[in-house]
Design an enzyme around this catalytic site. Structure first.
Site, PDB file in Angstrom:
ATOM      1  N   LYS A 113       0.837  -1.211   0.000  1.00 42.89           N
ATOM      2  CA  LYS A 113       0.000   0.000   0.000  1.00 42.89           C
ATOM      3  C   LYS A 113       0.866   1.253   0.000  1.00 42.89           C
ATOM      4  CE  LYS A 113      -4.381  -1.675   1.767  1.00 42.89           C
ATOM      5  NZ  LYS A 113      -5.529  -1.470   2.624  1.00 42.89           N
ATOM      6  N   LYS A 200      -7.016  -9.272  -6.943  1.00 43.81           N
ATOM      7  CA  LYS A 200      -8.261  -9.534  -6.227  1.00 43.81           C
ATOM      8  C   LYS A 200      -9.279  -8.403  -6.442  1.00 43.81           C
ATOM      9  CE  LYS A 200      -7.721  -7.669  -1.622  1.00 43.81           C
ATOM     10  NZ  LYS A 200      -8.535  -7.580  -0.473  1.00 43.81           N
ATOM     11  N   LYS A 203     -12.520  -2.936  -3.149  1.00 45.13           N
ATOM     12  CA  LYS A 203     -13.364  -1.737  -3.078  1.00 45.13           C
ATOM     13  C   LYS A 203     -12.645  -0.526  -3.649  1.00 45.13           C
ATOM     14  CE  LYS A 203     -14.573  -2.881   1.463  1.00 45.13           C
ATOM     15  NZ  LYS A 203     -13.287  -2.728   2.120  1.00 45.13           N
TER      16      LYS A 203
HETATM   17  N1  AQP Z   1     -11.588 -10.246  -3.564  1.00 45.37           N
HETATM   18  C1  AQP Z   1     -11.821 -10.809  -2.394  1.00 45.37           C
HETATM   19  N2  AQP Z   1     -12.078 -12.123  -2.319  1.00 45.37           N
HETATM   20  C2  AQP Z   1     -12.329 -12.702  -1.116  1.00 45.37           C
HETATM   21  N3  AQP Z   1     -12.363 -12.037   0.037  1.00 45.37           N
HETATM   22  C3  AQP Z   1     -12.125 -10.711   0.006  1.00 45.37           C
HETATM   23  N4  AQP Z   1     -12.091  -9.762   0.965  1.00 45.37           N
HETATM   24  C4  AQP Z   1     -11.826  -8.568   0.399  1.00 45.37           C
HETATM   25  N5  AQP Z   1     -11.663  -8.712  -0.927  1.00 45.37           N
HETATM   26  C5  AQP Z   1     -11.849 -10.029  -1.207  1.00 45.37           C
HETATM   27  C6  AQP Z   1     -12.343 -10.008   2.363  1.00 45.37           C
HETATM   28  O1  AQP Z   1     -13.222  -8.999   2.843  1.00 45.37           O
HETATM   29  C7  AQP Z   1     -12.881  -8.704   4.197  1.00 45.37           C
HETATM   30  C8  AQP Z   1     -12.812  -7.231   4.444  1.00 45.37           C
HETATM   31  O2  AQP Z   1     -11.786  -6.634   3.813  1.00 45.37           O
HETATM   32  P1  AQP Z   1     -11.373  -5.152   4.201  1.00 45.37           P
HETATM   33  O3  AQP Z   1     -12.427  -4.188   3.883  1.00 45.37           O
HETATM   34  O4  AQP Z   1     -10.904  -5.084   5.619  1.00 45.37           O
HETATM   35  O5  AQP Z   1     -10.122  -4.903   3.320  1.00 45.37           O
HETATM   36  P2  AQP Z   1      -9.596  -5.613   2.070  1.00 45.37           P
HETATM   37  O6  AQP Z   1      -9.336  -7.059   2.312  1.00 45.37           O
HETATM   38  O7  AQP Z   1      -8.423  -4.824   1.624  1.00 45.37           O
HETATM   39  O8  AQP Z   1     -10.851  -5.480   1.085  1.00 45.37           O
HETATM   40  P3  AQP Z   1     -10.974  -4.558  -0.180  1.00 45.37           P
HETATM   41  O9  AQP Z   1     -12.353  -4.682  -0.684  1.00 45.37           O
HETATM   42  O10 AQP Z   1      -9.853  -4.847  -1.120  1.00 45.37           O
HETATM   43  O11 AQP Z   1     -10.827  -3.107   0.457  1.00 45.37           O
HETATM   44  P4  AQP Z   1      -9.790  -1.972   0.115  1.00 45.37           P
HETATM   45  O12 AQP Z   1      -9.896  -1.771  -1.369  1.00 45.37           O
HETATM   46  O13 AQP Z   1     -10.279  -0.790   0.891  1.00 45.37           O
HETATM   47  O14 AQP Z   1      -8.418  -2.405   0.549  1.00 45.37           O
HETATM   48  C9  AQP Z   1     -11.601  -9.456   4.537  1.00 45.37           C
HETATM   49  O15 AQP Z   1     -11.943 -10.589   5.310  1.00 45.37           O
HETATM   50  C10 AQP Z   1     -11.069  -9.843   3.192  1.00 45.37           C
HETATM   51  O16 AQP Z   1     -10.312 -11.058   3.249  1.00 45.37           O
END
Ligand code: AQP
Length: 338
Positions: A113, A200, A203
């Site tokens: 990041k 992956k 968001k």
């Molecule tokens: N693509 C994915 N496939 C499976 N699981 C996923 N998770 C996120 N993306 C996928 C799971 O969602 C939970 C919450 O995640 P988070 O919001 O704490 O942060 P993250 O993992 O970084 O999710 P994002 O959507 O990618 O958010 P941003 O873009 O803000 O960093 C976790 O349990 C994660 O494993």
């Protein structure tokens, strides 16, 4: 028999997508039936990267409403907002003071990041894993559902609890913090981007077309799937390393239709993308429909969501405060007199 306690959360960094649901929230919905489940909206984590203040509160309430719409039941679990319990920040500070800086510099997610942000990296981003350790340790958590990407952070939480708190400040031979174990989520739950099968679904991907959000209307879902990246091979197949998009979209179809991988393969092996994509879109739309209906009902009634979050806060606060007191006492801070 006492039920094992589970803790998890999602950051309110944008609209929840299929990855958040299939990789996290859907598992919690099952876990709440057999485990004492604490889930929170981790808004303090969301501000470790540049964010829009005008969106964070809105996203926080919407994320909580989506937990409920997906089937989290306040009668079975505790749902709350991280920033409304000061013990998260307080424990984070106490853990900051005992954690070596070089442990933090090794964190892969920080490095990834930080690269994206150039000179604008906050101390908060470096500290993210310690805040996560505080979140988990505050609730005497037994199990944390983690994907591959979060394993290193859970290891760190265990190392801080064991090596930097329990072994160093042990009082009366009783551990001060409980050591959490990972709850490894079954394979197939990692959902990839619609525009790059090796990345992956996320968001914060600047391209909206890379993800299907739980609240996307049917026309948008159809459009995103229609535009999803494909390849020029004939027929469809799982697990071909040079066809990550085919693997991801078939996997999604299996999850959306509830059919096993074997029957999906049998059904789709000879299909072209033009035939497959509308079928995937239809399955996705009907799988998300009940969640969207429940969400629309819930969001009309913010007082009810607030009532649930307040109740969750009270339950969570009691546990969090007790842990915080144990750590403050162990570290030798002056206790308040009644
Ligand atoms: N693509 C994915 N496939 C499976 N699981 C996923 N998770 C996120 N993306 C996928 C799971 O969602 C939970 C919450 O995640 P988070 O919001 O704490 O942060 P993250 O993992 O970084 O999710 P994002 O959507 O990618 O958010 P941003 O873009 O803000 O960093 C976790 O349990 C994660 O494993």
């Amino acid at each position: 028999m006492t039920r094992k306690r589970v803790f998890s959360g999602v950051q309110p960094t944008g609209d929840l997508h299929l990855g958040n649901w299939l990789g996290a929230i859907k598992n919690w919905v099952d876990l709440q039936k057999t485990h004492e489940t604490f889930v929170c909206v981790v808004d303090l984590h969301a501000i470790t990267v540049p964010h829009k203040p005008e969106l964070i509160a809105k996203n926080t309430i919407s994320t909580a409403a989506q937990y409920l719409a997906c089937g989290m039941d306040p009668k079975l679990c505790t749902i709350f907002i991280q920033s409304q319990i000061a013990a998260h920040s307080e424990l984070c500070w106490l853990l900051n003071c005992v954690t070596p800086l070089n442990w933090m510099e090794r964190m892969i997610q920080f490095k990834e990041k930080a690269i994206k942000q150039g000179d604008n990296v906050s101390v908060g981003l470096l500290d993210y894993p310690i805040l996560m350790a505080a979140d988990i340790l505050l609730y005497d958590t037994d199990l944390v559902p983690v994907g591959e990407d979060q394993k290193q952070h859970l290891e760190l939480a265990r190392d801080i609890a064991q090596q930097r708190i329990n072994s160093t400040f042990l009082t009366k031979n009783e551990p001060i913090l409980k050591l959490p174990e990972p709850l490894i989520i079954k394979e197939g739950a990692k959902i990839m981007s619609l525009i790059d099968g090796n990345k992956k679904m996320s968001k914060s991907d600047p391209n909206d077309g890379s993800r299907i959000c739980l609240l996307d209307p049917p026309e948008l879902i159809t459009k995103k799937i229609k535009r999803a990246k494909t390849d020029s091979f004939v027929g469809l197949e799982f697990d071909n390393p040079v066809r990550p998009e085919a693997n991801n979209l078939l996997n999604l179809y299996s999850l959306m239709s509830g059919s096993s991988k074997e029957s999906v393969l049998e059904e789709c092996i000879e299909m072209g993308w033009g035939v497959f994509k509308p079928i995937l879109a239809e399955a996705t739309i009907s799988k998300l429909e009940p969640i969207q209906i429940r969400y629309k009902e819930l969001i009309k009634n913010p007082e009810e969501i607030n009532r649930i979050l307040k109740e969750g806060k009270t339950q969570a606060q009691e546990v969090a405060q007790a842990t915080l007191q144990r750590v403050k006492l162990a570290l030798g801070l002056l206790q308040e007199m009644d």
